[in-house]
Design a protein around this motif. Sequence first.
Motif, PDB file in Angstrom:
ATOM      1  N   CYS A   1       0.824  -1.205   0.000  1.00  0.00           N
ATOM      2  CA  CYS A   1       0.000   0.000   0.000  1.00  0.00           C
ATOM      3  C   CYS A   1       0.862   1.260   0.000  1.00  0.00           C
ATOM      4  O   CYS A   1       0.521   2.257  -0.641  1.00  0.00           O
ATOM      5  CB  CYS A   1      -0.927  -0.001   1.219  1.00  0.00           C
ATOM      6  SG  CYS A   1      -2.262  -1.225   1.120  1.00  0.00           S
TER       7      CYS A   1
ATOM      8  N   LYS B   1       0.768   4.166  -2.854  1.00  0.00           N
ATOM      9  CA  LYS B   1       0.474   5.578  -2.594  1.00  0.00           C
ATOM     10  C   LYS B   1       1.642   6.504  -2.924  1.00  0.00           C
ATOM     11  O   LYS B   1       1.443   7.621  -3.399  1.00  0.00           O
ATOM     12  CB  LYS B   1       0.071   5.752  -1.122  1.00  0.00           C
ATOM     13  CG  LYS B   1      -1.284   5.153  -0.778  1.00  0.00           C
ATOM     14  CD  LYS B   1      -2.383   5.775  -1.619  1.00  0.00           C
ATOM     15  CE  LYS B   1      -3.754   5.238  -1.265  1.00  0.00           C
ATOM     16  NZ  LYS B   1      -4.836   5.841  -2.098  1.00  0.00           N
TER      17      LYS B   1
ATOM     18  N   ASN C   1     -15.647   5.389   0.104  1.00  0.00           N
ATOM     19  CA  ASN C   1     -14.318   5.419  -0.516  1.00  0.00           C
ATOM     20  C   ASN C   1     -14.362   6.155  -1.843  1.00  0.00           C
ATOM     21  O   ASN C   1     -13.484   6.968  -2.152  1.00  0.00           O
ATOM     22  CB  ASN C   1     -13.809   3.994  -0.716  1.00  0.00           C
ATOM     23  CG  ASN C   1     -12.318   3.945  -1.047  1.00  0.00           C
ATOM     24  OD1 ASN C   1     -11.625   4.963  -0.998  1.00  0.00           O
ATOM     25  ND2 ASN C   1     -11.823   2.775  -1.374  1.00  0.00           N
ATOM     26  N   ASP C   2     -15.390   5.889  -2.613  1.00  0.00           N
ATOM     27  CA  ASP C   2     -15.522   6.532  -3.921  1.00  0.00           C
ATOM     28  C   ASP C   2     -15.804   8.020  -3.774  1.00  0.00           C
ATOM     29  O   ASP C   2     -15.225   8.859  -4.483  1.00  0.00           O
ATOM     30  CB  ASP C   2     -16.649   5.850  -4.703  1.00  0.00           C
ATOM     31  CG  ASP C   2     -16.858   6.462  -6.080  1.00  0.00           C
ATOM     32  OD1 ASP C   2     -15.886   6.519  -6.850  1.00  0.00           O
ATOM     33  OD2 ASP C   2     -17.986   6.883  -6.381  1.00  0.00           O
TER      34      ASP C   2
ATOM     35  N   VAL D   1     -15.269  10.046  -0.999  1.00  0.00           N
ATOM     36  CA  VAL D   1     -14.222  10.776  -0.285  1.00  0.00           C
ATOM     37  C   VAL D   1     -12.985  10.989  -1.150  1.00  0.00           C
ATOM     38  O   VAL D   1     -12.379  12.069  -1.155  1.00  0.00           O
ATOM     39  CB  VAL D   1     -13.837  10.041   1.016  1.00  0.00           C
ATOM     40  CG1 VAL D   1     -12.586  10.664   1.648  1.00  0.00           C
ATOM     41  CG2 VAL D   1     -14.993  10.066   2.006  1.00  0.00           C
ATOM     42  N   THR D   2     -12.591   9.955  -1.887  1.00  0.00           N
ATOM     43  CA  THR D   2     -11.343  10.025  -2.653  1.00  0.00           C
ATOM     44  C   THR D   2     -11.546  10.333  -4.130  1.00  0.00           C
ATOM     45  O   THR D   2     -10.612  10.743  -4.816  1.00  0.00           O
ATOM     46  CB  THR D   2     -10.571   8.698  -2.548  1.00  0.00           C
ATOM     47  OG1 THR D   2     -11.318   7.646  -3.196  1.00  0.00           O
ATOM     48  CG2 THR D   2     -10.343   8.316  -1.091  1.00  0.00           C
ATOM     49  N   GLY D   3     -12.748  10.093  -4.641  1.00  0.00           N
ATOM     50  CA  GLY D   3     -12.994  10.285  -6.067  1.00  0.00           C
ATOM     51  C   GLY D   3     -12.348   9.210  -6.916  1.00  0.00           C
ATOM     52  O   GLY D   3     -12.214   9.370  -8.134  1.00  0.00           O
ATOM     53  N   GLU D   4     -11.935   8.107  -6.289  1.00  0.00           N
ATOM     54  CA  GLU D   4     -11.286   7.012  -7.003  1.00  0.00           C
ATOM     55  C   GLU D   4     -12.127   5.743  -6.905  1.00  0.00           C
ATOM     56  O   GLU D   4     -12.578   5.369  -5.822  1.00  0.00           O
ATOM     57  CB  GLU D   4      -9.900   6.706  -6.405  1.00  0.00           C
ATOM     58  CG  GLU D   4      -8.885   7.810  -6.544  1.00  0.00           C
ATOM     59  CD  GLU D   4      -7.538   7.400  -5.961  1.00  0.00           C
ATOM     60  OE1 GLU D   4      -7.192   6.203  -6.039  1.00  0.00           O
ATOM     61  OE2 GLU D   4      -6.844   8.268  -5.418  1.00  0.00           O
ATOM     62  N   ARG D   5     -12.337   5.090  -8.027  1.00  0.00           N
ATOM     63  CA  ARG D   5     -12.938   3.760  -8.005  1.00  0.00           C
ATOM     64  C   ARG D   5     -11.828   2.744  -7.784  1.00  0.00           C
ATOM     65  O   ARG D   5     -10.786   2.810  -8.437  1.00  0.00           O
ATOM     66  CB  ARG D   5     -13.645   3.458  -9.340  1.00  0.00           C
ATOM     67  CG  ARG D   5     -14.419   2.144  -9.303  1.00  0.00           C
ATOM     68  CD  ARG D   5     -14.960   1.794 -10.663  1.00  0.00           C
ATOM     69  NE  ARG D   5     -13.891   1.381 -11.563  1.00  0.00           N
ATOM     70  CZ  ARG D   5     -13.835   1.677 -12.854  1.00  0.00           C
ATOM     71  NH1 ARG D   5     -14.749   2.441 -13.384  1.00  0.00           N
ATOM     72  NH2 ARG D   5     -12.829   1.253 -13.603  1.00  0.00           N
TER      73      ARG D   5
ATOM     74  N   SER E   1      -5.400   1.822  -8.347  1.00  0.00           N
ATOM     75  CA  SER E   1      -6.287   2.731  -7.625  1.00  0.00           C
ATOM     76  C   SER E   1      -6.944   1.995  -6.454  1.00  0.00           C
ATOM     77  O   SER E   1      -7.675   1.014  -6.660  1.00  0.00           O
ATOM     78  CB  SER E   1      -7.360   3.286  -8.575  1.00  0.00           C
ATOM     79  OG  SER E   1      -8.283   4.083  -7.877  1.00  0.00           O
TER      80      SER E   1
ATOM     81  N   GLY F   1      -7.914   4.139  -3.461  1.00  0.00           N
ATOM     82  CA  GLY F   1      -8.651   5.128  -2.687  1.00  0.00           C
ATOM     83  C   GLY F   1      -8.123   5.190  -1.271  1.00  0.00           C
ATOM     84  O   GLY F   1      -6.930   5.077  -1.011  1.00  0.00           O
ATOM     85  N   ASN F   2      -9.034   5.331  -0.314  1.00  0.00           N
ATOM     86  CA  ASN F   2      -8.690   5.350   1.102  1.00  0.00           C
ATOM     87  C   ASN F   2      -8.400   3.915   1.557  1.00  0.00           C
ATOM     88  O   ASN F   2      -9.255   3.038   1.432  1.00  0.00           O
ATOM     89  CB  ASN F   2      -9.840   5.961   1.906  1.00  0.00           C
ATOM     90  CG  ASN F   2      -9.573   5.979   3.391  1.00  0.00           C
ATOM     91  OD1 ASN F   2      -9.835   4.999   4.077  1.00  0.00           O
ATOM     92  ND2 ASN F   2      -9.061   7.090   3.886  1.00  0.00           N
TER      93      ASN F   2
END
Length: 351
Positions: A160, A164, A220-221, A223-227, A234, A236-237
Amino acid sequence: MSKRLDWLDLGKGLGMLLVMLGHADIPAPLKTYIYTFHMPLFFFLSGYLYKKEKFPNLKVFLTRRTKSLILPYLSFSLIAYLWFLLLFHFGLVNYENNLLTPLLGSFIAERKSIWTVHTGALWFVACLFCTELLFYFIAKIGRTKKVIGFLLIISSILGCLYNKIVGQPLPWNIDVAMISIGFYGAGYLYREYNRGFELFNHIQTFILLFIINVVTGYLNDVVTGERVDFYSSSLGNIPLFYLSAFSGIGAFVILVKQMKKNKVLQYIGKNSFIYLALHQKIVFFVFGLLIQNSVVNFDTLLKHPIVEGLLYTLITVVVLIPAVYLINRYFPFLLGKTTRKSSRGFSMNAF
């Protein structure tokens, strides 16, 4: 494994339908939900079948996994490459690099790059090999389940952190393997503690885990705008990613264990490698091309993305039946097997 576990075949079959549906044009919320757990799920199911006694030393491991994973991966990568050349010849794909690059790229196996424009979902197979190799060393070092669990956490943290801080895909998807090892190991430990987990195998737990999966995946989607998407590096959190993934896997396993035998799902599960290898770059592409050039107007039928996605998925299941038969019957070597009988065990033992 001489006796197959029906729930695993059902799980792999239903999971493969989710993979194919996720690769189709479907509404974003549904795609986001599927991606919260569908790839971690396949690592989990693969880990469930790992047995340390099958691999007394590294030589045995490499020999068996080269035959059951590497050779099939390279075989279907070559098929994908030949298909890519055919499409390029007819001007159906744009590619400005040397045409030998994808061929060499099959050995480099770096996803989302000019090296692997032809392989599609086969990235998972290369990643699975690295995941299993990493777990082999962890299982050898860890003399107790607690030590194995600790090493799995350390590997996941390192994976992880790399994701990141760097985020660049590595050859053979080693970067994803360091994260997926957590799910693979969880599958292994789940089998070891299976009796204890069976106490939670009821509808109330399914509902609770399903709600946790949906809520954490949605957060998660948002808050982070990532799928979540392993292929695109990708996540996300991270805490939300793991909560949604493990709760989704838990809900899925309970659901599958509550299901009755289903020959269609079991068939797909037993032949999951073939469906994984051929659905995206070949069947989906051909079907889309036929729709674009058809004299029949499909706009009304395909007006809603969910309809299009389901249609692509269901047609793929049917269209690939002859390919499944031919490969198992006449070309089992593509799956790393020498006989039709032995090829039936491939998808569960290696994928």
